[in-house]
Design a protein around this motif. Sequence first.
Motif, mmCIF file in Angstrom:
data_model
loop_
_atom_site.group_PDB
_atom_site.id
_atom_site.type_symbol
_atom_site.label_atom_id
_atom_site.label_comp_id
_atom_site.label_asym_id
_atom_site.label_seq_id
_atom_site.Cartn_x
_atom_site.Cartn_y
_atom_site.Cartn_z
ATOM 1 N N THR A 142 0.878 -0.884 0.053
ATOM 2 C CA THR A 142 -0.103 0.092 -0.283
ATOM 3 C C THR A 142 0.898 0.967 0.084
ATOM 4 O O THR A 142 1.524 1.502 1.004
ATOM 5 C CB THR A 142 -0.867 -0.334 1.343
ATOM 6 N N CYS A 143 0.344 2.385 -0.978
ATOM 7 C CA CYS A 143 1.291 3.043 -1.173
ATOM 8 C C CYS A 143 0.974 4.223 0.215
ATOM 9 O O CYS A 143 -0.190 4.341 0.481
ATOM 10 C CB CYS A 143 0.455 4.700 -1.956
ATOM 11 N N PRO A 144 2.283 4.554 0.869
ATOM 12 C CA PRO A 144 1.797 5.578 1.809
ATOM 13 C C PRO A 144 2.008 6.526 1.854
ATOM 14 O O PRO A 144 1.367 7.423 2.905
ATOM 15 C CB PRO A 144 3.856 5.244 3.183
ATOM 16 N N ILE A 145 1.900 7.547 0.546
ATOM 17 C CA ILE A 145 1.331 8.779 0.260
ATOM 18 C C ILE A 145 -0.481 8.500 0.208
ATOM 19 O O ILE A 145 -1.193 9.750 0.816
ATOM 20 C CB ILE A 145 2.197 9.403 -1.221
ATOM 21 N N CYS A 146 -1.208 7.861 -0.787
ATOM 22 C CA CYS A 146 -1.633 8.134 -1.676
ATOM 23 C C CYS A 146 -2.817 6.897 -1.059
ATOM 24 O O CYS A 146 -4.355 6.985 -1.314
ATOM 25 C CB CYS A 146 -1.798 8.267 -2.709
ATOM 26 N N GLY A 147 -2.746 5.920 -0.635
ATOM 27 C CA GLY A 147 -3.224 4.674 0.183
ATOM 28 C C GLY A 147 -3.546 3.670 -1.051
ATOM 29 O O GLY A 147 -4.145 2.615 -0.940
ATOM 30 N N TYR A 148 -2.744 3.592 -2.250
ATOM 31 C CA TYR A 148 -3.587 2.698 -3.253
ATOM 32 C C TYR A 148 -2.494 1.093 -2.715
ATOM 33 O O TYR A 148 -2.058 1.379 -2.244
ATOM 34 C CB TYR A 148 -2.286 3.099 -4.431
ATOM 35 N N GLU A 149 -3.618 0.408 -2.949
ATOM 36 C CA GLU A 149 -3.495 -0.656 -2.283
ATOM 37 C C GLU A 149 -1.827 -2.117 -3.866
ATOM 38 O O GLU A 149 -1.516 -2.875 -3.164
ATOM 39 C CB GLU A 149 -4.086 -1.470 -1.622
ATOM 40 N N GLN A 155 7.869 2.380 -6.765
ATOM 41 C CA GLN A 155 7.208 3.836 -7.387
ATOM 42 C C GLN A 155 5.433 3.410 -7.369
ATOM 43 O O GLN A 155 5.017 2.741 -7.457
ATOM 44 C CB GLN A 155 7.465 4.008 -8.960
ATOM 45 N N CYS A 156 4.869 4.176 -7.134
ATOM 46 C CA CYS A 156 3.204 4.712 -7.461
ATOM 47 C C CYS A 156 2.275 4.598 -8.185
ATOM 48 O O CYS A 156 2.830 5.778 -8.771
ATOM 49 C CB CYS A 156 2.461 4.776 -5.813
ATOM 50 N N ASP A 157 2.186 3.923 -8.509
ATOM 51 C CA ASP A 157 1.379 4.364 -9.958
ATOM 52 C C ASP A 157 0.074 4.678 -10.284
ATOM 53 O O ASP A 157 -0.292 5.217 -11.179
ATOM 54 C CB ASP A 157 0.948 2.823 -11.079
ATOM 55 N N ASN A 158 -0.678 4.986 -8.696
ATOM 56 C CA ASN A 158 -1.603 5.979 -8.761
ATOM 57 C C ASN A 158 -1.424 7.444 -8.167
ATOM 58 O O ASN A 158 -1.936 8.093 -8.856
ATOM 59 C CB ASN A 158 -2.571 5.076 -7.044
ATOM 60 N N CYS A 159 -0.229 7.522 -7.590
ATOM 61 C CA CYS A 159 -0.129 9.234 -7.283
ATOM 62 C C CYS A 159 1.363 9.911 -7.913
ATOM 63 O O CYS A 159 1.252 10.850 -7.706
ATOM 64 C CB CYS A 159 0.923 8.940 -5.715
ATOM 65 N N GLY A 160 2.066 8.528 -8.699
ATOM 66 C CA GLY A 160 3.478 8.486 -9.340
ATOM 67 C C GLY A 160 4.901 8.989 -8.274
ATOM 68 O O GLY A 160 5.923 9.642 -9.233
HETATM 69 ZN ZN LIG Z 1 0.619 6.441 -3.976
#
Ligand SMILES: [Zn+2]
Length: 600
Positions: A142-149, A155-160
């Motif tokens: 889970t992304c610590p910045i936006c919570g995308y699982e 890298q988080c593909d949701n928040c970049g």
């Molecule tokens: Zn994210």
Amino acid sequence: MSHVLAAVAWPYANGPRHIGHVSGFGVPSDVFSRYMRMAGHDVLMVSGTDEHGTPIQVQADKEGVTPRELADRYNRVIVEDLHGLGLSYDLFTRTTTRNHYAVVQELFEALHANGYIVPKVTMGAISPSTGRTLPDRYIEGTCPICGYEHARGDQCDNCGNQLDPVDLVNPRSKINGETPRFVETEHFFLDLPAFAQALGKWLDSREGWRPNVLRFSKNLLDDLQPRAITRDLEWGVPIPLEGWRDRSDKRIYVWFDAVIGYLSASIEWARRSGDPEAWRRWWSADAQGKDSRGYYFMGKDNIVFHSVIWPALLLGYDGEGDRGGEPGDLGRLNLPTEVVSSEFLTMEGKKFSSSRQVVIYVRDFLERYDADALRYFIAVAGPESNDTDFTWSEFLRRNNDELVAGWGNLVNRSISMAAKNFGAIPPIDPAGLTEADEALLATAKAAFATVGGLIEKHRQKQAIGEAMKVVAEANRYLSDQAPWKLKSDDEKPRMGTILHVALQVVSDANTLLTPFLPHSAQKIHELLGGVGVHAPMPSIVQVDDLDGGPAYPVLTGDYTVGARWESVPVEAGRALAAPKPVFRKLDPSIVDEELARLGD
Ligand SMILES: [Zn+2]
């Protein structure tokens, strides 16, 4: 004349590109480069496919092919798409060439020697069941910045945002679901804070940038952190240091290698040109490159790499950060003159998404419509300085009402009437020109300075608007003068004069529109009886790797030929044939057909 580098963002080779991508980096950089060449500058336009990194490795694993095979496939698709759009790269290459590896390693070594690359112990993942290193791509959480699982280890593909695997909440192995164990491991970091002062000074000296790009870039300086430039990954450029060079589990991070592509592609272009030092005319911060300017084209998600990270690498290479140092073996290199960033194109009100099929791939578009129809839409309605929406109904309207009924109609009716009544470009009647004739000719002539100046300032929407105003003026002139009524023997010389004036303005407007609509500009040049190349086009050439690697296709061309940015008098007496329509009118039914192709 000056040397102008057009450095165009590198498309990532993990799939075909959609029209949102090419509206951000592709078409605007081509319009700019074509204009600058026509205006007499020595332009070097370079780019290539960006082929390293986790996403390509992951997708290759999924398909059971090697990363190189996957990159080969999409490199070719992208090369063909950019060719179809007529993008006039001097060299469009790729990041898997040996030349690129050598240039990346040269920068790494020089930055390391100057003290800007520092080792740091971080936490790396290992698999508890096997005890082996677990590369970043096999970890999600889970992304610590936006919570995308489903964020990846890098890298988080949701928040970049870029991440480290240890940052993930609830990290797990994608191989067997187990929770990785984190142990100490060594990586290299770029000491970005050591460039804060030099970057601030450089950004303060920038002029003419889009205000939002400059503001965004300056804000980034407030929070510069050392940035990892190596990863636990096998697919990438080896780390050129003793004890690291032969390790197969650590590679240079893809972002570090990709931004260096602008330089390596320029060097590759020079080596292929027969003058291996020719790249210095665009890059050298010493005498050879002192009249040069470098413009970088990209979408807004890439600003940080071009206005902070790439300049930092160049400052470090030149020995101009807080730690000083000596320039590397290539000599002092120029920083960007301007970072030209576009906003985003959305699609029928939604974000482009391949997985949800909210997408139009360049290839599919070009199978059904002409390249210039898309180029026109991007120029007049693209995301130059605001997010903008592509809709099929707006595309249809722009194509039919503006391109076909405006520009196409002017070309068609003036050439047909002259061909039918004179068989050639008619002469100006000895009685001379009327005020209306003079006014229209003057409007067209004056537009060269206006349109050119706007393109040079990256205001392409306004530039094409000014060119289309000339078209509208000329259509109004023809309606007012009504040359079709002047059929008697007495009146025919006046008809000839009107058509001569109209054809002169068609020729001028065609030159003004050439950077935007190069395919149709060539056709219109020929309809006017012109010969030879008016708008040069790129070709796809299969080349050998210069240093013994596998062969690959590049986009390149000879752009020294073609029209200049000036009004050229049309020649009375030059034969004209009845024209075929240059632009295609589209049936309104395409809107429903296209909407039916889109998902949800
Ligand atoms: Zn994210």
